[in-house]
Structures are given as structure tokens and as C-alpha cells.
Motif scaffolding. Structure first.
Motif, mmCIF file in Angstrom:
data_model
loop_
_atom_site.group_PDB
_atom_site.id
_atom_site.type_symbol
_atom_site.label_atom_id
_atom_site.label_comp_id
_atom_site.label_asym_id
_atom_site.label_seq_id
_atom_site.Cartn_x
_atom_site.Cartn_y
_atom_site.Cartn_z
ATOM 1 N N GLU A 51 -28.673 30.405 47.700
ATOM 2 C CA GLU A 51 -28.784 29.693 48.976
ATOM 3 C C GLU A 51 -29.619 30.500 49.964
ATOM 4 O O GLU A 51 -30.484 29.940 50.641
ATOM 5 N N PHE A 52 -29.379 31.791 50.044
ATOM 6 C CA PHE A 52 -30.168 32.642 50.936
ATOM 7 C C PHE A 52 -31.642 32.641 50.538
ATOM 8 O O PHE A 52 -32.521 32.703 51.398
ATOM 9 N N PHE A 91 -34.297 30.279 52.091
ATOM 10 C CA PHE A 91 -34.816 30.505 53.442
ATOM 11 C C PHE A 91 -35.872 31.602 53.431
ATOM 12 O O PHE A 91 -35.770 32.567 52.681
ATOM 13 N N GLN A 118 -33.687 32.082 59.760
ATOM 14 C CA GLN A 118 -33.179 30.874 59.103
ATOM 15 C C GLN A 118 -31.821 31.138 58.441
ATOM 16 O O GLN A 118 -30.935 30.283 58.473
ATOM 17 N N ARG A 119 -31.655 32.310 57.868
ATOM 18 C CA ARG A 119 -30.364 32.661 57.244
ATOM 19 C C ARG A 119 -29.260 32.754 58.304
ATOM 20 O O ARG A 119 -28.126 32.339 58.057
ATOM 21 N N ARG A 126 -29.148 31.047 61.065
ATOM 22 C CA ARG A 126 -28.812 29.653 61.407
ATOM 23 C C ARG A 126 -27.869 29.065 60.359
ATOM 24 O O ARG A 126 -26.931 28.340 60.686
ATOM 25 N N TYR A 127 -28.159 29.375 59.100
ATOM 26 C CA TYR A 127 -27.308 28.909 58.004
ATOM 27 C C TYR A 127 -25.896 29.496 58.132
ATOM 28 O O TYR A 127 -24.902 28.775 57.968
ATOM 29 N N GLU A 186 -24.025 27.695 60.772
ATOM 30 C CA GLU A 186 -23.590 26.390 60.257
ATOM 31 C C GLU A 186 -22.342 26.540 59.379
ATOM 32 O O GLU A 186 -21.388 25.770 59.501
ATOM 33 N N LEU A 187 -22.350 27.542 58.499
ATOM 34 C CA LEU A 187 -21.186 27.782 57.644
ATOM 35 C C LEU A 187 -19.951 28.070 58.486
ATOM 36 O O LEU A 187 -18.863 27.558 58.211
#
Length: 144
Positions: A23-24, A27, A32-33, A35-36, A39-40
Motif C-alpha cells: 500500500e505504501f 504512493f 501522500q503516505r 495523508r493515507y 485516512e486510516l
């Protein structure tokens, strides 16, 4: 079991770590990571206000971090939260790896995955230390 505790996906801890790495890799950069991660953290189940106290606080974190657990049979289920959005995302990652595992499984997970995922290098020293404090708290629970 309360809805606040994280139930594991149908994968081992090693598979969860590999999935997070994949998943990382989607990005291009750490912005961006981050931001992810936010979100998590926003998708974590609600952490009850009555647990947000010193009894459940993880010592060694710059931010306020709370961790609670439930044990069903020989498996541990964790819930966590923080007052910092990125830290909340880091909690989500840790719970994905550790929740729903036996004590033996939890204690076998090598915390080096924090470095292997690039988290240690991308986070401030204080946040990196905080992640390791969370890992140690989870391991301490499992070792009782």
C-alpha cells in the motif's frame, strides 16, 4: 466484545506487514503516505471517552496515545486512539498487525518492520520512539 476492538483480516502478521508495504508503495512520496495514514486513523472505530485516561495511556509517546485490549480465548484484540491524526494512523497500522493474535504470535513479530516499512526514517525521532512505545505496550500485554 465492544465494537471498538480491531478484528484482524484473514492474514498473518507477516502478510499484514507485506500488504502495508504494498500500500505504501502505491504512493510517490511521504506526503501522500501521511495523508493515507490520516485516512486510516480516521477510519478507526470510535475509542470510548471513558478509556481516554491514564489507565490506558501509553507512556513514552509525545502525543496522547491510549490503548486498550480484550482477550477472547487465547487471542488479544486491541483498540487505540490518539489526539494526533498521524499517530492515530500509526495506531491503525499497529492494530492491523497485532490485533486478533495469540500472545505467542504477538511476541514473535519482529518490531524491525517499523524500519523496514520506512516509518522510522520518515517520522520524527519522537514519533518513532512513540511507535516503539506502542509496540512495547502491546508486547507487554501479551507477555503477562
Amino acid at each position: 466484545m465492544s465494537g471498538s476492538f480491531i478484528l484482524p483480516e484473514e492474514q498473518s502478521a507477516v502478510e499484514a506487514i507485506d500488504a502495508i508495504r504494498d500500500e505504501f508503495d502505491l504512493f510517490d512520496d511521504w506526503t501522500q503516505r501521511y495523508r493515507y495514514l490520516i485516512e486510516l486513523g480516521n477510519n478507526l472505530p470510535a475509542f470510548p471517552v471513558e478509556w481516554q485516561n491514564d489507565k490506558f495511556r501509553v507512556v513514552g509517546c509525545q502525543s496522547q496515545v491510549w490503548l486498550n485490549y480484550s482477550r477472547e480465548g487465547n487471542k488479544y484484540y486491541f483498540a487505540g486512539s490518539s489526539d494526533a491524526v498521524i499517530v492515530k494512523g500509526l495506531i491503525a497500522l499497529l492494530l492491523r498487525i497485532y490485533s486478533g493474535r495469540t500472545a505467542e504470535e504477538i511476541l514473535k513479530i519482529d518490531p524491525e518492520f517499523v524500519k523496514d516499512l520506512g516509518l522510522a526514517g520518515a517520522l520524527s525521532a519522537n514519533r518513532s520512539n512513540g511507535v516503539m512505545s506502542m509496540v512495547k505496550a502491546i508486547q507487554h500485554i501479551a507477555s503477562r
